[in-house]
Design an enzyme around this catalytic site. Structure first.
Site, PDB file in Angstrom:
ATOM      1  N   GLY A   1      14.716   1.476  -1.948  1.00 44.61           N
ATOM      2  CA  GLY A   1      13.590   1.952  -2.745  1.00 44.61           C
ATOM      3  C   GLY A   1      14.056   2.854  -3.862  1.00 44.61           C
ATOM      4  N   ARG A   2      13.977   4.167  -3.604  1.00 47.41           N
ATOM      5  CA  ARG A   2      14.193   5.156  -4.668  1.00 47.41           C
ATOM      6  C   ARG A   2      15.527   5.086  -5.405  1.00 47.41           C
ATOM      7  NH1 ARG A   2      11.824   9.460  -0.580  1.00 47.41           N
ATOM      8  NH2 ARG A   2      12.771   7.858   0.733  1.00 47.41           N
TER       9      ARG A   2
ATOM     10  N   ASP B   1       5.243  -5.901   4.212  1.00 47.89           N
ATOM     11  CA  ASP B   1       5.560  -4.961   5.296  1.00 47.89           C
ATOM     12  C   ASP B   1       4.276  -4.310   5.802  1.00 47.89           C
ATOM     13  OD1 ASP B   1       6.710  -3.001   6.902  1.00 47.89           O
ATOM     14  OD2 ASP B   1       7.505  -1.828   5.227  1.00 47.89           O
ATOM     15  N   LEU B   2       3.556  -5.016   6.681  1.00 48.38           N
ATOM     16  CA  LEU B   2       2.276  -4.483   7.195  1.00 48.38           C
ATOM     17  C   LEU B   2       2.358  -4.130   8.675  1.00 48.38           C
ATOM     18  CD1 LEU B   2      -0.334  -6.827   5.421  1.00 48.38           C
ATOM     19  CD2 LEU B   2       0.530  -4.602   4.668  1.00 48.38           C
ATOM     20  N   LYS B   3       3.453  -4.459   9.324  1.00 53.51           N
ATOM     21  CA  LYS B   3       3.710  -4.056  10.723  1.00 53.51           C
ATOM     22  C   LYS B   3       2.514  -4.311  11.639  1.00 53.51           C
ATOM     23  CE  LYS B   3       7.012  -0.434   9.418  1.00 53.51           C
ATOM     24  NZ  LYS B   3       6.815  -0.296   7.965  1.00 53.51           N
ATOM     25  N   LEU B   4       2.159  -5.569  11.826  1.00 56.42           N
ATOM     26  CA  LEU B   4       0.986  -5.897  12.648  1.00 56.42           C
ATOM     27  C   LEU B   4       1.200  -5.547  14.121  1.00 56.42           C
ATOM     28  CD1 LEU B   4       0.354  -7.431  10.014  1.00 56.42           C
ATOM     29  CD2 LEU B   4      -0.605  -9.254  11.395  1.00 56.42           C
ATOM     30  N   HIS B   5       0.112  -5.149  14.777  1.00 56.55           N
ATOM     31  CA  HIS B   5       0.133  -4.809  16.213  1.00 56.55           C
ATOM     32  C   HIS B   5      -1.309  -4.868  16.704  1.00 56.55           C
ATOM     33  CE1 HIS B   5       1.661  -1.791  19.516  1.00 56.55           C
ATOM     34  NE2 HIS B   5       1.088  -2.868  20.014  1.00 56.55           N
ATOM     35  N   ASP B   6      -1.661  -5.950  17.413  1.00 55.33           N
ATOM     36  CA  ASP B   6      -3.037  -6.096  17.910  1.00 55.33           C
ATOM     37  C   ASP B   6      -2.997  -7.119  19.037  1.00 55.33           C
ATOM     38  OD1 ASP B   6      -5.895  -6.147  18.098  1.00 55.33           O
ATOM     39  OD2 ASP B   6      -6.033  -5.670  15.972  1.00 55.33           O
ATOM     40  N   ILE B   7      -4.160  -7.565  19.520  1.00 55.50           N
ATOM     41  CA  ILE B   7      -4.134  -8.561  20.586  1.00 55.50           C
ATOM     42  C   ILE B   7      -3.583  -9.874  20.012  1.00 55.50           C
ATOM     43  CG2 ILE B   7      -5.977  -7.501  21.959  1.00 55.50           C
ATOM     44  CD1 ILE B   7      -7.892  -9.610  20.801  1.00 55.50           C
ATOM     45  N   PRO B   8      -2.949 -10.695  20.859  1.00 55.56           N
ATOM     46  CA  PRO B   8      -2.224 -11.866  20.349  1.00 55.56           C
ATOM     47  C   PRO B   8      -3.029 -12.775  19.420  1.00 55.56           C
ATOM     48  CG  PRO B   8      -1.644 -11.498  22.639  1.00 55.56           C
ATOM     49  CD  PRO B   8      -2.727 -10.511  22.314  1.00 55.56           C
TER      50      PRO B   8
ATOM     51  N   THR C   1      12.016   4.648  12.681  1.00 58.16           N
ATOM     52  CA  THR C   1      13.049   5.686  12.558  1.00 58.16           C
ATOM     53  C   THR C   1      12.432   7.085  12.550  1.00 58.16           C
ATOM     54  OG1 THR C   1      13.058   5.151  10.214  1.00 58.16           O
ATOM     55  CG2 THR C   1      14.919   4.355  11.507  1.00 58.16           C
TER      56      THR C   1
ATOM     57  N   ARG D   1      21.855   4.644   0.733  1.00 59.18           N
ATOM     58  CA  ARG D   1      22.123   5.666  -0.282  1.00 59.18           C
ATOM     59  C   ARG D   1      23.603   5.630  -0.656  1.00 59.18           C
ATOM     60  NH1 ARG D   1      17.475   5.589  -0.123  1.00 59.18           N
ATOM     61  NH2 ARG D   1      15.937   7.267  -0.019  1.00 59.18           N
TER      62      ARG D   1
ATOM     63  N   LYS E   1       9.691  -5.803  -1.639  1.00 59.10           N
ATOM     64  CA  LYS E   1       8.893  -5.474  -0.455  1.00 59.10           C
ATOM     65  C   LYS E   1       7.592  -4.806  -0.899  1.00 59.10           C
ATOM     66  CE  LYS E   1       9.763  -1.822   2.439  1.00 59.10           C
ATOM     67  NZ  LYS E   1       8.539  -1.090   2.788  1.00 59.10           N
TER      68      LYS E   1
HETATM   69  O1  C5P Z   1      13.229   4.938  -1.111  1.00 56.61           O
HETATM   70  P1  C5P Z   1      13.946   4.401   0.094  1.00 56.61           P
HETATM   71  O2  C5P Z   1      15.210   3.624  -0.234  1.00 56.61           O
HETATM   72  O3  C5P Z   1      14.177   5.461   1.154  1.00 56.61           O
HETATM   73  O4  C5P Z   1      12.913   3.330   0.687  1.00 56.61           O
HETATM   74  C1  C5P Z   1      13.133   2.663   1.888  1.00 56.61           C
HETATM   75  C2  C5P Z   1      11.978   1.764   2.193  1.00 56.61           C
HETATM   76  O5  C5P Z   1      12.158   1.232   3.502  1.00 56.61           O
HETATM   77  C3  C5P Z   1      10.603   2.443   2.191  1.00 56.61           C
HETATM   78  O6  C5P Z   1       9.638   1.472   1.748  1.00 56.61           O
HETATM   79  C4  C5P Z   1      10.382   2.779   3.645  1.00 56.61           C
HETATM   80  O7  C5P Z   1       9.019   2.828   3.984  1.00 56.61           O
HETATM   81  C5  C5P Z   1      11.062   1.597   4.329  1.00 56.61           C
HETATM   82  N1  C5P Z   1      11.501   1.853   5.704  1.00 56.61           N
HETATM   83  C6  C5P Z   1      12.352   2.881   6.057  1.00 56.61           C
HETATM   84  N2  C5P Z   1      12.724   3.064   7.352  1.00 56.61           N
HETATM   85  C7  C5P Z   1      12.268   2.244   8.312  1.00 56.61           C
HETATM   86  C8  C5P Z   1      11.415   1.201   7.979  1.00 56.61           C
HETATM   87  C9  C5P Z   1      11.041   1.028   6.654  1.00 56.61           C
HETATM   88  O8  C5P Z   1      12.802   3.601   5.191  1.00 56.61           O
HETATM   89  N3  C5P Z   1      12.673   2.401   9.552  1.00 56.61           N
END
Ligand code: C5P
Length: 237
Positions: free
Chosen positions: A215-216, A60-67, A124, A186, A33
């Site tokens: 991610g982490r 993952d750019l989460k677009l939101h604008d006019i159609p 979230t 996790r 991603k």
């Molecule tokens: O490091 P970690 O596992 O927490 O990374 C989760 C990834 O998912 C990050 O890139 C974070 O921006 C993304 N994400 C999130 N919660 C969301 C949407 C996206 O953690 N609701």
């Protein structure tokens, strides 16, 4: 692209750090991603470069604008060759339909399969209280998430991003084949960092989510390749 998969969030500050990380993977090409930080810092070339290395890409750019603006932007993302991308469902069903049209046009022009389009329902980071007080949405956050997911389905989207705990709710409302893409993964006992509601890879599998975004737990692991393999084994079996 697999129907279920582990997506590694490349939350790195620049190309150098990203490539350092990716070059560790010699035997497999994980689905990755690319988020706003890396994309806005490095530009579309980072997508082309990672794609050329053989990775599937969730942009993952989460677009939101006019159609019409979203449609044209989506067409360009399709021409870039992304495999999955997203938008805010709050942009309305019309905006989501235009986005689908843009992706389809781009895919046809590029001679590629259409990228999966995923909706963001409520972030979230948005609490129910803020949603009600500041956004004047007079519903519970769960009802809002389900309604936005239903709108996304009606517009023809492939699925939504949600927490693993919401995935079952979304599947109940929109059907099993409507995809759920879930971050917040996790292992029990591990540091949760800034995530609040977390699920292990095995629990995410039991819940029936389609893609997990990790991610982490992988990028900060001492041995990221081993960590990735463990997550895959636990999630995919
Ligand atoms: O490091 P970690 O596992 O927490 O990374 C989760 C990834 O998912 C990050 O890139 C974070 O921006 C993304 N994400 C999130 N919660 C969301 C949407 C996206 O953690 N609701």
């Amino acid at each position: 692209m697999n129907k279920k998969d582990v997506i590694i969030a490349l939350d790195f500050k620049d190309r150098a750090e990203t490539m350092d990380f990716l070059q560790r993977f010699t035997d497999e090409k994980p689905f990755v991603k690319i988020g706003m930080e890396l994309f806005y810092g490095e530009g579309p070339d980072i997508v082309r470069e990672i794609k050329d290395r053989g990775h599937s890409i969730f942009l993952d750019l989460k677009l939101h604008d006019i159609p019409m603006t979203v449609k044209k932007a989506m067409k360009n993302l399709a021409l870039l060759g992304v495999d999955m991308t997203n938008l805010h469902c709050a942009g309305t069903i019309e905006m989501m339909k235009y986005a689908m049209d843009g992706l389809t046009e781009g895919a046809l022009e590029a001679g590629r399969e259409k990228a999966l389009l995923i909706g963001v329902t409520q972030l979230t980071s948005t609490s129910e209280e803020r949603m009600q007080k500041e956004l004047l949405i007079n519903a519970s956050i769960n009802d809002c998430i389900v309604k936005y997911a239903e709108n996304a389905k009606e517009a023809g989207l492939d699925g939504v991003v949600c927490s693993p705990l919401e995935a079952a709710m979304v599947k109940d409302a929109c059907g099993k084949s409507f995809l759920t893409v879930t971050p917040g993964i996790r292992y029990p006992g591990a540091e949760v960092q800034d995530q609040v509601r977390v699920t292990s890879p095995a629990d995410a599998r039991a819940i029936g989510t389609d893609y997990i975004v990790v991610g982490r737990p992988i990028t900060k692991a001492e041995d990221p390749v081993a960590a990735y393999r463990k997550v895959c084994a636990d999630f995919l079996g």
